[in-house]
Design a protein around this motif. Structure first.
Motif, PDB file in Angstrom:
ATOM      1  N   MET A  74      41.879  54.585  43.850  1.00  0.00           N
ATOM      2  CA  MET A  74      42.838  55.415  44.576  1.00  0.00           C
ATOM      3  C   MET A  74      43.645  54.588  45.570  1.00  0.00           C
ATOM      4  O   MET A  74      44.861  54.790  45.731  1.00  0.00           O
ATOM      5  CB  MET A  74      42.109  56.551  45.301  1.00  0.00           C
ATOM      6  N   LEU A  75      42.993  53.642  46.235  1.00  0.00           N
ATOM      7  CA  LEU A  75      43.701  52.791  47.181  1.00  0.00           C
ATOM      8  C   LEU A  75      44.778  51.954  46.485  1.00  0.00           C
ATOM      9  O   LEU A  75      45.898  51.820  46.987  1.00  0.00           O
ATOM     10  CB  LEU A  75      42.709  51.872  47.904  1.00  0.00           C
ATOM     11  N   LEU A  87      48.522  43.728  43.161  1.00  0.00           N
ATOM     12  CA  LEU A  87      47.296  44.494  43.387  1.00  0.00           C
ATOM     13  C   LEU A  87      46.079  43.797  42.786  1.00  0.00           C
ATOM     14  O   LEU A  87      46.139  43.234  41.692  1.00  0.00           O
ATOM     15  CB  LEU A  87      47.425  45.893  42.771  1.00  0.00           C
ATOM     16  N   ILE A  88      44.967  43.870  43.523  1.00  0.00           N
ATOM     17  CA  ILE A  88      43.676  43.402  43.022  1.00  0.00           C
ATOM     18  C   ILE A  88      42.681  44.529  43.265  1.00  0.00           C
ATOM     19  O   ILE A  88      42.520  44.994  44.392  1.00  0.00           O
ATOM     20  CB  ILE A  88      43.213  42.135  43.746  1.00  0.00           C
ATOM     21  N   THR A  89      42.021  44.979  42.193  1.00  0.00           N
ATOM     22  CA  THR A  89      41.138  46.137  42.285  1.00  0.00           C
ATOM     23  C   THR A  89      39.756  45.774  41.768  1.00  0.00           C
ATOM     24  O   THR A  89      39.604  45.364  40.620  1.00  0.00           O
ATOM     25  CB  THR A  89      41.694  47.321  41.462  1.00  0.00           C
ATOM     26  N   LYS A  90      38.751  45.928  42.622  1.00  0.00           N
ATOM     27  CA  LYS A  90      37.374  45.645  42.201  1.00  0.00           C
ATOM     28  C   LYS A  90      36.754  46.897  41.577  1.00  0.00           C
ATOM     29  O   LYS A  90      36.796  47.977  42.161  1.00  0.00           O
ATOM     30  CB  LYS A  90      36.514  45.200  43.384  1.00  0.00           C
ATOM     31  N   SER A 102      44.599  51.429  31.663  1.00  0.00           N
ATOM     32  CA  SER A 102      45.863  52.144  31.456  1.00  0.00           C
ATOM     33  C   SER A 102      46.536  52.499  32.773  1.00  0.00           C
ATOM     34  O   SER A 102      47.690  52.938  32.782  1.00  0.00           O
ATOM     35  CB  SER A 102      45.607  53.421  30.644  1.00  0.00           C
ATOM     36  N   LEU A 103      45.835  52.310  33.890  1.00  0.00           N
ATOM     37  CA  LEU A 103      46.387  52.641  35.199  1.00  0.00           C
ATOM     38  C   LEU A 103      47.066  51.421  35.820  1.00  0.00           C
ATOM     39  O   LEU A 103      46.772  50.277  35.462  1.00  0.00           O
ATOM     40  CB  LEU A 103      45.269  53.131  36.130  1.00  0.00           C
ATOM     41  N   VAL A 108      42.430  43.781  37.619  1.00  0.00           N
ATOM     42  CA  VAL A 108      41.157  44.484  37.782  1.00  0.00           C
ATOM     43  C   VAL A 108      40.020  43.466  37.674  1.00  0.00           C
ATOM     44  O   VAL A 108      39.926  42.732  36.692  1.00  0.00           O
ATOM     45  CB  VAL A 108      40.989  45.593  36.735  1.00  0.00           C
ATOM     46  N   ILE A 109      39.181  43.421  38.703  1.00  0.00           N
ATOM     47  CA  ILE A 109      38.080  42.463  38.755  1.00  0.00           C
ATOM     48  C   ILE A 109      36.766  43.189  38.501  1.00  0.00           C
ATOM     49  O   ILE A 109      36.428  44.147  39.194  1.00  0.00           O
ATOM     50  CB  ILE A 109      38.022  41.772  40.138  1.00  0.00           C
TER      51      ILE A 109
END
Length: 215
Positions: A74-75, A87-90, A102-103, A108-109
């Protein structure tokens, strides 16, 4: 968490300006001591007003590294709606990988997958018997391909022969040759030499040695 501390220390060495939002006050004090180069903000990272006040619309990169996958997702989605930041998303759970990919979550980590890659890299290097050790291994294209970095320590069947004359496997690319710090984009007449670092991109799995690129 620890990942944030390690990342912040790496960024500090590159003189990158950074802000860390942490909701635990005691943890903020500890981070201030560990990371004097970073600005530590006591607050809730999911507070949209706080993010706006701290300049999310102007930031160049945004990393969501909380311990909750849903919050990280969400962040990152919110950051994407407010800025052009990288963006980096864990994400810890990989059960919904297709949905996640797909988002608009940037890079994505998956910590578990990174750990598995490091273990695999170590095992393959230990199995190697030709001296052309695997230095680095990355899974790419949704795990459908691998990018491998080989160090050519000894002569092998691929050394000294023009790439156009090597009978390499299908779906395999010699992507780059690093020779004494000079990066070479390989062409047909180029050769691999002892001392080179070679990057191979392939859909084949299980390559343990540089010679394995041959049919």
């Amino acid at each position: 968490g620890r990942l944030t501390v390690y990342l912040a220390k790496a960024l500090a060495g590159a003189k990158i300006k950074m802000k860390i939002i942490e909701r635990d006050e005691e943890r903020c004090r500890l981070l201030s001591e560990l990371l004097p180069e970073a600005m530590i903000i006591h607050g809730d990272g999911s507070d949209q007003q706080l993010l706006l006040e701290e300049g999310i619309r102007q930031t160049e990169a945004f990393a969501s590294l909380t311990g909750f996958d849903e919050e990280n997702i969400m962040l990152s989605l919110y950051a994407a709606s407010q800025s052009k930041a990288k963006l980096i998303t864990k994400v810890n759970k990989i059960a919904f990988e297709n949905v996640i990919n797909s988002l608009n979550l940037g890079s994505v980590i998956y910590p578990k997958m990174l750990t598995a890659d490091i273990i695999l890299q170590y095992v393959r290097a230990m199995q190697n018997s030709m001296g052309s050790n695997i230095e680095t291994l990355y899974k790419i294209v949704a795990d459908k391909a691998e990018a491998l970095e080989f160090r050519v320590r000894e002569t092998s069947p691929v050394v000294g022969i023009a790439l156009e004359n090597l009978r390499t496997k299908d779906n395999l690319l010699v992507a780059c040759i690093n020779r004494n710090g000079k990066f070479i984009t390989p062409r047909g007449k180029d050769t691999i030499q002892v001392g080179d670092t070679v990057i191979i991109v392939t859909t084949h799995t299980g390559l343990n040695d540089l010679k394995d690129i041959l049919k």
